[in-house]
Design a protein around this motif. Sequence first.
Motif, PDB file in Angstrom:
ATOM      1  N   LYS A   1      -8.568  -5.459  -5.276  1.00 24.98           N
ATOM      2  CA  LYS A   1      -9.043  -6.213  -3.741  1.00 24.98           C
ATOM      3  C   LYS A   1      -9.827  -7.028  -4.052  1.00 24.98           C
ATOM      4  CE  LYS A   1      -5.148  -4.551  -1.069  1.00 24.98           C
ATOM      5  NZ  LYS A   1      -4.356  -4.551   0.592  1.00 24.98           N
ATOM      6  N   ARG A   2     -11.477  -6.313  -4.218  1.00 25.69           N
ATOM      7  CA  ARG A   2     -12.828  -6.025  -3.995  1.00 25.69           C
ATOM      8  C   ARG A   2     -12.889  -7.240  -5.087  1.00 25.69           C
ATOM      9  NH1 ARG A   2     -14.591  -2.138  -6.801  1.00 25.69           N
ATOM     10  NH2 ARG A   2     -14.909  -3.032  -8.545  1.00 25.69           N
TER      11      ARG A   2
ATOM     12  N   PRO B   1      -6.410   0.663  -9.804  1.00 31.87           N
ATOM     13  CA  PRO B   1      -5.926   0.596  -8.288  1.00 31.87           C
ATOM     14  C   PRO B   1      -6.184  -0.692  -7.680  1.00 31.87           C
ATOM     15  CG  PRO B   1      -7.909   2.003  -9.381  1.00 31.87           C
ATOM     16  CD  PRO B   1      -6.835   1.196 -10.281  1.00 31.87           C
ATOM     17  N   LEU B   2      -5.484  -0.622  -6.600  1.00 32.08           N
ATOM     18  CA  LEU B   2      -5.259  -1.744  -5.621  1.00 32.08           C
ATOM     19  C   LEU B   2      -6.564  -2.246  -4.808  1.00 32.08           C
ATOM     20  CD1 LEU B   2      -2.794  -3.180  -3.988  1.00 32.08           C
ATOM     21  CD2 LEU B   2      -2.920  -1.648  -2.069  1.00 32.08           C
ATOM     22  N   ASP B   3      -7.430  -0.948  -4.376  1.00 33.29           N
ATOM     23  CA  ASP B   3      -9.029  -1.280  -3.428  1.00 33.29           C
ATOM     24  C   ASP B   3      -9.589  -2.120  -4.279  1.00 33.29           C
ATOM     25  OD1 ASP B   3      -7.547  -0.232  -1.425  1.00 33.29           O
ATOM     26  OD2 ASP B   3      -9.161   1.583  -1.340  1.00 33.29           O
ATOM     27  N   ASP B   4      -9.553  -1.863  -5.647  1.00 36.38           N
ATOM     28  CA  ASP B   4     -10.303  -2.427  -6.714  1.00 36.38           C
ATOM     29  C   ASP B   4     -10.794  -3.667  -7.127  1.00 36.38           C
ATOM     30  OD1 ASP B   4     -11.810   0.513  -6.972  1.00 36.38           O
ATOM     31  OD2 ASP B   4     -11.486   0.848  -9.466  1.00 36.38           O
TER      32      ASP B   4
ATOM     33  N   GLU C   1      -7.873  -2.207 -16.442  1.00 32.67           N
ATOM     34  CA  GLU C   1      -7.576  -1.353 -16.411  1.00 32.67           C
ATOM     35  C   GLU C   1      -8.382  -0.972 -17.574  1.00 32.67           C
ATOM     36  OE1 GLU C   1      -3.752  -0.385 -18.496  1.00 32.67           O
ATOM     37  OE2 GLU C   1      -3.270  -0.664 -16.485  1.00 32.67           O
TER      38      GLU C   1
ATOM     39  N   GLN D   1       1.152  -1.420  -0.087  1.00 26.91           N
ATOM     40  CA  GLN D   1       0.110  -0.388   0.098  1.00 26.91           C
ATOM     41  C   GLN D   1       0.510   1.295   0.201  1.00 26.91           C
ATOM     42  OE1 GLN D   1      -3.251  -0.257   0.270  1.00 26.91           O
ATOM     43  NE2 GLN D   1      -4.355   2.067  -0.397  1.00 26.91           N
TER      44      GLN D   1
ATOM     45  N   SER E   1      -1.463   4.243  -3.959  1.00 27.32           N
ATOM     46  CA  SER E   1      -1.805   3.107  -5.099  1.00 27.32           C
ATOM     47  C   SER E   1      -2.961   2.864  -5.743  1.00 27.32           C
ATOM     48  CB  SER E   1      -2.132   1.671  -3.600  1.00 27.32           C
ATOM     49  OG  SER E   1      -0.860   1.688  -2.939  1.00 27.32           O
ATOM     50  N   ASN E   2      -4.200   4.042  -5.543  1.00 24.75           N
ATOM     51  CA  ASN E   2      -5.408   4.526  -6.003  1.00 24.75           C
ATOM     52  C   ASN E   2      -5.756   5.095  -6.926  1.00 24.75           C
ATOM     53  OD1 ASN E   2      -6.855   1.836  -4.610  1.00 24.75           O
ATOM     54  ND2 ASN E   2      -6.719   3.041  -2.813  1.00 24.75           N
ATOM     55  N   ASP E   3      -4.414   5.239  -7.554  1.00 20.90           N
ATOM     56  CA  ASP E   3      -3.966   6.774  -8.600  1.00 20.90           C
ATOM     57  C   ASP E   3      -3.758   6.089  -9.846  1.00 20.90           C
ATOM     58  OD1 ASP E   3      -3.803   8.386 -10.338  1.00 20.90           O
ATOM     59  OD2 ASP E   3      -2.179   9.769  -9.009  1.00 20.90           O
ATOM     60  N   ARG E   4      -5.136   5.831 -10.670  1.00 19.36           N
ATOM     61  CA  ARG E   4      -5.594   5.663 -11.857  1.00 19.36           C
ATOM     62  C   ARG E   4      -4.481   5.917 -13.046  1.00 19.36           C
ATOM     63  NH1 ARG E   4      -9.589   1.949 -12.698  1.00 19.36           N
ATOM     64  NH2 ARG E   4     -11.451   2.414 -11.035  1.00 19.36           N
TER      65      ARG E   4
END
Length: 405
Positions: free
Chosen positions: A49-50, A44-47, A281, A32, A36-39
């Motif tokens: 992971k989800r 994005p990492l959170d996307d 992506e 992290q 990490s979530n900057d496109r």
Amino acid sequence: MGSIIKPYQIAIPDSKIEKLQLKLSHVSFPGQTSFSNDRKYGAPLDDIKRLAKFWQEKYDWRRVEAELNKLPQFTTTISVDGHEDALKVHFIHQKGHKPNSIPLLFCHGWAGSFLEVTKILPLLTSTSSNDSEEPTFHVVAPSLPNCGFSQSTSRPGFGIAQHAEVCHKLMLQLGYDKYVTQGGDWGFLITRAMGFLYPNHVLASHMNFILSLPPSPLHTPLLVLQYLTGRYTPAEKAGLERTQWFRNEGSGYSQIQGSKPHTPGFALADSPVGLLAWIYEKLHDWTDKYPWTDEEILTWISIYYFSEAGADASIRLYYEILHPATTAEGKAAPTMESYMKWSTVPLGLSYFPQDVIVLPSSWGRTLGPVVFEKRHEEGGHFAAYEKPQLLVSDLRNTVQKVIGR
């Protein structure tokens, strides 16, 4: 003896699903960071992971598989000159409701699949109104070689011309001597090649991803003047900006896949999360704010993960396009640019503002006799899936201009 067309049902072995679950349970995510979530940096990492969590815990492939198996699916084998004696090809084939329906070859690209045809199938095979003049279609949508549930190719040099040969021979096997085509992404190049190689069979081509040769002082001086003076509509200027963005910020994948496809292929073949991130992506960046559900995304990815040839095989065409093979007779294969020259096949061109390359209309008109053209205010790269009604309307208008029914 001719090739036998067989009904097909998707049936992924339990062992493959169990292996996927095992891999998802042991995934290692990147560390992290504050960005990490900057496109701008990619998926994005959170996307991811989800989506990986949903894939492991909630996604029901067997239910999705059952829904896909409601589609009229078939396989056949096709010989490809200099390559394969019996290449297995998977395809959708749904006949139109009218007896005089027009044969249509729908050609997907990367990172798409036969899934792209699913929303337009009911629109193409039946009429939306009581208009008896509105054409319907016998729709054929193959999984391209190395994609979906078609077979992997075994030799280098399986390029655009070979894909065109597969699609043409498939139509002939089905009894369609004359047909129209629809394509975007790779489908643009493949259907263009069909028009050059089989002009007496292709009645018209509709495309929603348009490439052309850049303006040339020698061949297209007026287009050069138009470019230098900036005499474009606001939509065309926005399209050139979008194209420049893609070339600067969004096309790195193409350089990698077009130069050393086997290297990323290891990750795509082995890592479901790597495959997910690589394609997700594009699903986000190449569409026009399309409201993807997690299930839609994972179904799109699962077609690649469970594909017969393997996800790694799907990217080899990028290399073949950029490195045309030489035939046994020493003749060079056609280059990508050769498919952007003038063709005699009537054309329908649809421009969607969030596609990755959106050129001025005057450039598209250098491809051949344009009988229909429209620039839309919404939509992106996967037009058949994002904006099915718009695409079908454009396709019908194109065909009616040519065939008149």
